[in-house]
Design a protein around this motif. Structure first.
Motif, mmCIF file in Angstrom:
data_model
loop_
_atom_site.group_PDB
_atom_site.id
_atom_site.type_symbol
_atom_site.label_atom_id
_atom_site.label_comp_id
_atom_site.label_asym_id
_atom_site.label_seq_id
_atom_site.Cartn_x
_atom_site.Cartn_y
_atom_site.Cartn_z
ATOM 1 N N ASP A 143 -5.721 29.559 36.597
ATOM 2 C CA ASP A 143 -5.752 29.330 38.050
ATOM 3 C C ASP A 143 -5.549 27.848 38.358
ATOM 4 O O ASP A 143 -4.864 27.485 39.327
ATOM 5 C CB ASP A 143 -7.090 29.790 38.626
ATOM 6 N N ILE A 144 -6.155 27.005 37.542
ATOM 7 C CA ILE A 144 -5.995 25.561 37.725
ATOM 8 C C ILE A 144 -4.545 25.151 37.502
ATOM 9 O O ILE A 144 -3.987 24.342 38.253
ATOM 10 C CB ILE A 144 -6.933 24.808 36.757
ATOM 11 N N ALA A 145 -3.921 25.736 36.477
ATOM 12 C CA ALA A 145 -2.511 25.439 36.200
ATOM 13 C C ALA A 145 -1.633 25.808 37.392
ATOM 14 O O ALA A 145 -0.731 25.053 37.771
ATOM 15 C CB ALA A 145 -2.056 26.197 34.949
ATOM 16 N N GLU A 146 -1.898 26.976 38.001
ATOM 17 C CA GLU A 146 -1.150 27.377 39.197
ATOM 18 C C GLU A 146 -1.371 26.395 40.339
ATOM 19 O O GLU A 146 -0.443 26.053 41.074
ATOM 20 C CB GLU A 146 -1.592 28.777 39.647
ATOM 21 N N TYR A 147 -2.598 25.949 40.483
ATOM 22 C CA TYR A 147 -2.963 25.077 41.601
ATOM 23 C C TYR A 147 -2.216 23.745 41.531
ATOM 24 O O TYR A 147 -1.752 23.231 42.554
ATOM 25 C CB TYR A 147 -4.470 24.835 41.577
ATOM 26 N N TYR A 148 -2.102 23.192 40.320
ATOM 27 C CA TYR A 148 -1.481 21.870 40.172
ATOM 28 C C TYR A 148 0.002 21.937 39.798
ATOM 29 O O TYR A 148 0.641 20.895 39.645
ATOM 30 C CB TYR A 148 -2.213 21.058 39.108
ATOM 31 N N ALA A 149 0.556 23.144 39.675
ATOM 32 C CA ALA A 149 1.921 23.286 39.155
ATOM 33 C C ALA A 149 2.958 22.582 40.007
ATOM 34 O O ALA A 149 3.925 22.004 39.490
ATOM 35 C CB ALA A 149 2.272 24.762 39.019
ATOM 36 N N ASN A 150 2.798 22.586 41.337
ATOM 37 C CA ASN A 150 3.833 21.986 42.191
ATOM 38 C C ASN A 150 3.657 20.480 42.360
ATOM 39 O O ASN A 150 4.487 19.824 42.989
ATOM 40 C CB ASN A 150 3.851 22.660 43.574
ATOM 41 N N GLY A 151 2.562 19.937 41.813
ATOM 42 C CA GLY A 151 2.376 18.485 41.848
ATOM 43 C C GLY A 151 1.971 17.916 43.186
ATOM 44 O O GLY A 151 1.928 16.699 43.367
ATOM 45 N N ARG A 152 1.645 18.774 44.154
ATOM 46 C CA ARG A 152 1.325 18.264 45.491
ATOM 47 C C ARG A 152 -0.147 18.475 45.862
ATOM 48 O O ARG A 152 -0.612 18.002 46.883
ATOM 49 C CB ARG A 152 2.199 18.948 46.550
ATOM 50 N N ARG A 153 -0.885 19.207 45.064
ATOM 51 C CA ARG A 153 -2.279 19.508 45.396
ATOM 52 C C ARG A 153 -3.239 18.586 44.664
ATOM 53 O O ARG A 153 -2.937 18.065 43.584
ATOM 54 C CB ARG A 153 -2.596 20.957 45.054
ATOM 55 N N LYS A 154 -4.423 18.430 45.278
ATOM 56 C CA LYS A 154 -5.494 17.631 44.679
ATOM 57 C C LYS A 154 -6.828 18.346 44.856
ATOM 58 O O LYS A 154 -6.970 19.213 45.709
ATOM 59 C CB LYS A 154 -5.571 16.252 45.352
ATOM 60 N N ASP A 155 -7.791 17.946 44.043
ATOM 61 C CA ASP A 155 -9.191 18.348 44.185
ATOM 62 C C ASP A 155 -9.373 19.870 44.149
ATOM 63 O O ASP A 155 -9.841 20.479 45.093
ATOM 64 C CB ASP A 155 -9.765 17.771 45.478
ATOM 65 N N TYR A 156 -9.021 20.473 43.005
ATOM 66 C CA TYR A 156 -9.179 21.920 42.824
ATOM 67 C C TYR A 156 -10.619 22.370 42.998
ATOM 68 O O TYR A 156 -10.892 23.379 43.657
ATOM 69 C CB TYR A 156 -8.683 22.319 41.428
#
Length: 569
Positions: A420-433
């Motif tokens: 889930d973390i990998a999906e969250y950061y995959a696009n490089g635009r998200r922070k603070d999971y």
């Protein structure tokens, strides 16, 4: 489950109840005029307590009361009436529910004396709480008052009502039904001639039954547990013969049913049900029993009864499926174990490619990466539902649930949350999971584990066995790596950011402490891992004098760590 071969057992269970003599004993208590039993007088409410042969029976009676159906929320009662007694029914998924306004007002008017009654009841004896009409509604609410202690070693009460109106909405029904122990405490006896249980203001479906309903005619009876089926029967206008029904008729009904309970012939003669499904035929016969239809009447009303039976068949199919899912969650867990095994294979496959499964999943290049997405979703959906179900259970049942599923849930969290973390950061635009992207059910599973450790007095001791096979203990480890990578980027652009430096130092210390406890999978040391990307950026910014720097300086340390024989200073 083959629903075409399903059956409804209500027509068999009903004679079991009526033959027990329990309904007779209860109605005798309601109709008793024994002068030796003191009648307690409240505000338009009366009750008697019978003690006989180790059995306690509490009978409620309401006089001169005009029932006005309207629903009021539990939050309104709490704020405006200072009524907190039903707060234990609330859960995260059921934060509010509604009860019948006029009934609960009568209940609140007598609350002090009812609390006294609750404390005076002999808890060592089996307890029956009963009442007829509105007295039955009060009996239901009083039994709800007793439910809070059910499951803590005390005997469960049994509430038996006769011709009682409904007392709550669907959320109230769900709050009680979240515990099978609670819902099994209620039996509601309803005559097809009695109009009071059907007296619902439009729209009638604002109310919802709970417990088991025993529908009776002069000659037979049947029972339904599915609240939607019960409601369908209550609001149905089929064969409404409510004119001239007297309270005393319930006494005649239970006596007749008690005598006829030994009769095993439930077959409706003269009807051709050969083209019906087994469940449809069962329900058809149940309706005939509940409505007291003779063979001639069945022929005349066959079309109407058949339509109602078809509607109830759909409701019962749905209800049986839901019960099956709740009854045997371990069966589905076994299916989920297959997906966990597939992810274990995927983890090994990725390592064979020289990369960790976290980074492979994040890049999503191969077919195996795409397959892993489906396994991840299956597991996440299952465990999210399981945690939600556990949170809806009463405290004692939820505790038992946590103990049973804790090990599997912990393994799941440590295996799947990194994806889930990998999906969250995959696009490089998200922070603070952790603050913005983490699913709540992961937090709950983590809290369960911490509570279990605290209860057992467990501490995180070094575990050097099979280090190569372990899952990283902190399931948010990779989120912390991603945030550290983001901070490194910020430092490259803005050297003056002391706050970013401080956070990176915190992360450095966090990693080192986790390594010292052998709580991190050695996969992080693979050359293409996000962790190694972070370290290669960070080591040029750090002072390289700390414990982590000393460990990372020598690649031989990675092999020693993997074998569990590196001695941290």
């Amino acid at each position: 489950m083959n629903l075409a071969q399903s059956f409804s057992s209500g027509i068999v269970l009903a004679p079991f109840v009526t033959s027990s003599g329990l309904l007779l004993k209860t109605w005798d208590a309601i109709s008793s005029r024994d002068e030796d039993v003191v009648s307690h007088v409240g505000n338009r409410l009366f009750w008697k307590v019978f003690e006989e042969q180790g059995l306690t029976v509490v009978v409620f009676e309401v006089k001169n009361f005009d029932l006005q159906h309207n629903l009021v929320s539990s939050s309104y009662l709490k704020e405006n009436n200072n009524f907190h007694r039903f707060e234990f029914l609330r859960a995260k998924k059921i934060p509010d529910f509604s009860v019948d306004g006029s009934t609960v007002s009568l209940f609140i008017d007598n609350l002090q004396k009812l609390d006294e009654l609750k404390s005076e009841i002999n808890s060592s004896n089996p307890l029956i709480v009963t009442g007829h009409g509105v007295g039955g509604a009060i009996a239901s609410l009083f039994t709800v008052l007793l439910l809070e202690s059910v499951g803590s070693g005390k005997k469960r009460p049994l509430c038996i009502t006769f011709g009682s109106p409904l007392v709550g909405d669907k959320k109230f029904q769900e709050a009680i039904s979240r515990s099978s122990t609670w819902s099994s405490c209620f039996i509601h006896v309803v005559s097809y001639k009695n109009s009071l249980p059907k007296e619902l203001n439009p729209p009638p479906r604002d109310y919802m039954p709970f417990g088991t309903f025993l529908f009776c005619s002069d000659t037979s009876s049947t029972c339904f547990e599915n609240p939607e089926s019960v409601l369908e029967l209550l609001v149905s206008s089929t064969n409404d013969q409510s004119q001239g029904f007297e309270a005393t008729d319930y006494g005649k009904l239970v006596k007749n049913l008690y005598r006829k309970a030994i009769c095993k012939d439930f077959t409706s003669r003269g009807l051709n049900l050969t083209h019906s499904t087994s469940l449809n035929a069962c329900i058809y016969l149940q309706l005939c029993a509940a409505l007291g239809l003779t063979s001639d009447m069945q022929q005349l009303q066959h079309q109407n009864i058949n339509a109602l039976a078809a509607k109830l068949e759909k409701l019962e199919n749905k209800f049986m499926y839901q019960k099956k899912e709740k009854f045997d969650p371990s069966k589905k867990l076994n299916v989920m174990k297959i997906d966990m095994a597939k992810l274990e294979w995927y983890k090994k496959h990725c390592k064979g490619q020289g990369n960790g499964y976290y980074d492979c999943f994040k890049k999503a290049i191969s077919t195996a990466d795409q397959d892993a997405v489906q396994w991840q979703k299956n597991l996440r959906n299952y465990w999210s539902d399981m945690v939600e179900e556990a949170e809806m259970k009463p405290q004692t049942e939820a505790a038992a649930f946590r103990i049973r599923w804790l090990y599997a849930g912990t393994n799941y969290r440590r295996m799947v949350e990194p994806l889930d973390i990998a999906e969250y950061y995959a696009n490089g635009r998200r922070k603070d999971y952790v603050a913005k992207g983490r699913s709540r059910h992961y937090e709950v599973l983590e809290k369960w584990l911490e509570a279990d450790k605290k209860e057992k007095g467990d501490s995180n001791s070094n575990n050097r066995k099979n280090v190569e096979l372990i899952l990283t203990i902190d399931s948010c480890f990779w989120a912390r790596v991603e945030e550290a990578l983001i901070l490194c980027g910020e430092l490259e652009s803005f050297k003056e950011k002391e706050e970013a430096k401080g956070k990176l130092l915190e992360f450095e210390n966090y990693v080192y402490e986790s390594l010292k406890k052998y709580e991190v999978s050695p996969e992080i040391f693979l050359k293409e891992s996000s962790y190694m990307s972070w370290w290669n950026k960070y080591k040029g910014m750090a002072d390289n004098s700390g414990g982590l720097a000393n460990f990372m300086r020598n690649p031989l340390h990675f092999d020693q760590y993997t074998k569990g024989n590196f001695s941290f200073p």
